[in-house]
Design a protein around this motif. Sequence first.
Motif, PDB file in Angstrom:
ATOM      1  N   HIS A 225       1.262 -18.815   6.886  1.00 17.57           N
ATOM      2  CA  HIS A 225      -0.128 -19.249   7.049  1.00 17.57           C
ATOM      3  C   HIS A 225      -0.812 -18.468   8.170  1.00 17.57           C
ATOM      4  O   HIS A 225      -1.945 -18.006   8.019  1.00 17.57           O
ATOM      5  CB  HIS A 225      -0.190 -20.748   7.367  1.00 17.57           C
ATOM      6  CG  HIS A 225       0.173 -21.618   6.204  1.00 17.57           C
ATOM      7  ND1 HIS A 225       0.490 -22.946   6.358  1.00 17.57           N
ATOM      8  CD2 HIS A 225       0.275 -21.357   4.885  1.00 17.57           C
ATOM      9  CE1 HIS A 225       0.763 -23.470   5.176  1.00 17.57           C
ATOM     10  NE2 HIS A 225       0.647 -22.525   4.267  1.00 17.57           N
ATOM     11  N   VAL A 226      -0.136 -18.349   9.298  1.00 17.33           N
ATOM     12  CA  VAL A 226      -0.713 -17.632  10.436  1.00 17.33           C
ATOM     13  C   VAL A 226      -0.977 -16.177  10.061  1.00 17.33           C
ATOM     14  O   VAL A 226      -2.038 -15.619  10.369  1.00 17.33           O
ATOM     15  CB  VAL A 226       0.216 -17.716  11.664  1.00 17.33           C
ATOM     16  CG1 VAL A 226      -0.320 -16.846  12.797  1.00 17.33           C
ATOM     17  CG2 VAL A 226       0.343 -19.160  12.138  1.00 17.33           C
ATOM     18  N   ALA A 227      -0.026 -15.572   9.364  1.00 18.24           N
ATOM     19  CA  ALA A 227      -0.185 -14.170   8.963  1.00 18.24           C
ATOM     20  C   ALA A 227      -1.386 -14.000   8.038  1.00 18.24           C
ATOM     21  O   ALA A 227      -2.145 -13.029   8.142  1.00 18.24           O
ATOM     22  CB  ALA A 227       1.093 -13.671   8.286  1.00 18.24           C
ATOM     23  N   ALA A 228      -1.572 -14.945   7.127  1.00 16.89           N
ATOM     24  CA  ALA A 228      -2.692 -14.860   6.183  1.00 16.89           C
ATOM     25  C   ALA A 228      -4.027 -15.001   6.922  1.00 16.89           C
ATOM     26  O   ALA A 228      -4.997 -14.305   6.611  1.00 16.89           O
ATOM     27  CB  ALA A 228      -2.557 -15.939   5.111  1.00 16.89           C
ATOM     28  N   MET A 229      -4.077 -15.904   7.902  1.00 16.56           N
ATOM     29  CA  MET A 229      -5.311 -16.080   8.672  1.00 16.56           C
ATOM     30  C   MET A 229      -5.595 -14.845   9.528  1.00 16.56           C
ATOM     31  O   MET A 229      -6.743 -14.399   9.632  1.00 16.56           O
ATOM     32  CB  MET A 229      -5.213 -17.333   9.548  1.00 16.56           C
ATOM     33  CG  MET A 229      -5.342 -18.634   8.764  1.00 16.56           C
ATOM     34  SD  MET A 229      -5.474 -20.103   9.839  1.00 16.56           S
ATOM     35  CE  MET A 229      -3.762 -20.569   9.985  1.00 16.56           C
ATOM     36  N   ARG A 230      -4.553 -14.297  10.129  1.00 15.26           N
ATOM     37  CA  ARG A 230      -4.744 -13.091  10.945  1.00 15.26           C
ATOM     38  C   ARG A 230      -5.213 -11.925  10.072  1.00 15.26           C
ATOM     39  O   ARG A 230      -6.028 -11.096  10.512  1.00 15.26           O
ATOM     40  CB  ARG A 230      -3.438 -12.721  11.666  1.00 15.26           C
ATOM     41  CG  ARG A 230      -3.218 -13.490  12.952  1.00 15.26           C
ATOM     42  CD  ARG A 230      -1.937 -13.066  13.652  1.00 15.26           C
ATOM     43  NE  ARG A 230      -1.922 -11.655  14.001  1.00 15.26           N
ATOM     44  CZ  ARG A 230      -2.469 -11.143  15.108  1.00 15.26           C
ATOM     45  NH1 ARG A 230      -3.099 -11.933  15.964  1.00 15.26           N
ATOM     46  NH2 ARG A 230      -2.396  -9.859  15.365  1.00 15.26           N
ATOM     47  N   GLU A 231      -4.737 -11.883   8.844  1.00 17.25           N
ATOM     48  CA  GLU A 231      -5.165 -10.813   7.937  1.00 17.25           C
ATOM     49  C   GLU A 231      -6.658 -10.921   7.651  1.00 17.25           C
ATOM     50  O   GLU A 231      -7.366  -9.915   7.580  1.00 17.25           O
ATOM     51  CB  GLU A 231      -4.359 -10.873   6.629  1.00 17.25           C
ATOM     52  CG  GLU A 231      -4.646  -9.691   5.708  1.00 17.25           C
ATOM     53  CD  GLU A 231      -3.806  -9.725   4.441  1.00 17.25           C
ATOM     54  OE1 GLU A 231      -4.133  -8.977   3.506  1.00 17.25           O
ATOM     55  OE2 GLU A 231      -2.836 -10.503   4.398  1.00 17.25           O
ATOM     56  N   ARG A 232      -7.138 -12.167   7.480  1.00 17.32           N
ATOM     57  CA  ARG A 232      -8.580 -12.362   7.278  1.00 17.32           C
ATOM     58  C   ARG A 232      -9.374 -11.818   8.459  1.00 17.32           C
ATOM     59  O   ARG A 232     -10.408 -11.167   8.296  1.00 17.32           O
ATOM     60  CB  ARG A 232      -8.896 -13.855   7.116  1.00 17.32           C
ATOM     61  CG  ARG A 232      -8.346 -14.526   5.872  1.00 17.32           C
ATOM     62  CD  ARG A 232      -9.194 -14.255   4.636  1.00 17.32           C
ATOM     63  NE  ARG A 232     -10.561 -14.734   4.772  1.00 17.32           N
ATOM     64  CZ  ARG A 232     -10.950 -16.003   4.692  1.00 17.32           C
ATOM     65  NH1 ARG A 232     -10.052 -16.951   4.488  1.00 17.32           N
ATOM     66  NH2 ARG A 232     -12.217 -16.337   4.800  1.00 17.32           N
ATOM     67  N   LEU A 233      -8.887 -12.096   9.666  1.00 17.55           N
ATOM     68  CA  LEU A 233      -9.578 -11.628  10.866  1.00 17.55           C
ATOM     69  C   LEU A 233      -9.501 -10.108  10.999  1.00 17.55           C
ATOM     70  O   LEU A 233     -10.470  -9.455  11.383  1.00 17.55           O
ATOM     71  CB  LEU A 233      -8.979 -12.297  12.103  1.00 17.55           C
ATOM     72  CG  LEU A 233      -9.267 -13.794  12.256  1.00 17.55           C
ATOM     73  CD1 LEU A 233      -8.421 -14.395  13.371  1.00 17.55           C
ATOM     74  CD2 LEU A 233     -10.742 -14.036  12.535  1.00 17.55           C
ATOM     75  N   GLN A 234      -8.348  -9.531  10.648  1.00 23.17           N
ATOM     76  CA  GLN A 234      -8.202  -8.072  10.715  1.00 23.17           C
ATOM     77  C   GLN A 234      -9.176  -7.384   9.769  1.00 23.17           C
ATOM     78  O   GLN A 234      -9.810  -6.379  10.121  1.00 23.17           O
ATOM     79  CB  GLN A 234      -6.761  -7.674  10.376  1.00 23.17           C
ATOM     80  CG  GLN A 234      -5.783  -7.866  11.524  1.00 23.17           C
ATOM     81  CD  GLN A 234      -4.352  -7.546  11.114  1.00 23.17           C
ATOM     82  OE1 GLN A 234      -3.907  -7.923  10.035  1.00 23.17           O
ATOM     83  NE2 GLN A 234      -3.637  -6.860  11.981  1.00 23.17           N
TER      84      GLN A 234
END
Length: 312
Positions: free
Chosen positions: A239-248
Amino acid sequence: MLRLFCLIALFFVTSAQAEVRVLTSIKPLQLIAAAVQDGIGEPEVLLSPGASPHHYALRPSDVRRVRDADLLYWIGPDMEAFLPRVLESRDKPQVAVQDLPGMTLRRFGDSHDEHDHDHDAHEHEHTSADLGHDHDHRPGSLDAHLWLLPANARVIAARMAADLSKLDAANAQRYAANLQAFGQRLDVLDGRIRPQLVALHGKPYFVFHEAFDYFEAAYGLKHAGVFSVLTEVQPGAQHVAAMRERLQQAGPSCLFSEPPLRPRLAETLTAGLPVKLAELDALGGNLPVDASGYERLLENLANGLTECLGSL
């Protein structure tokens, strides 16, 4: 002397009776009422800004205040789920403002609200300090943050002025004048903040709570995504990785939380990314309750967005 004393006592009793006791469920409604009652009375509020209206437990003193207030205003059952049962025993006027004629209501999933909720990266937030974070945000359900649309505030203020004038006819002209002044101040505010918000169009930002759609719709803004996270449960690495990807993918952006708490995940999400953390307060928690409080609530939102997004 006795006659003079009786006249003075009668004056004070009459004065005490003249002030209509207004109680609102949440502070934004109290700020609107304060504009209408300016110079005549001071509205009270039931919930402190840090309390959740969805799971609020009324104390006996709260029940008495609900019962005794001359006029009571609340958003409606989509926001303050604890109130309907208590209001059944109330015999004085009460207004669920979501039901007022002329209100503009939004539902989650409306055209303005087309950000994609990545369900792999989406957890619901339930914290005792987050007003409204725990009511229904499913597509089609009512977005109850309706006070953030200035046009709705005008409708609410007009109803308050009409109700107050019925109960306190001696001050009817003052309520009407206050209502007119409130509308004029909103016109001036709109002229001031609209240009600064137009300059932000297209700049990406994310929120932890989907509370600002009414304000965004009024000024042509749109958040890029919502990250609602449980404060009690850390989301999994996926989940954290997916959210960070959105921000990236968004590049330089802002991520807004609401006071008084910033989700613990905020720093983890943004570490090493060109993302600025900032706050937006939908409730005006720290604002003084006076005639200009509601305008300051909106202006603070505009300034908070401008301060962060303008620096990208």
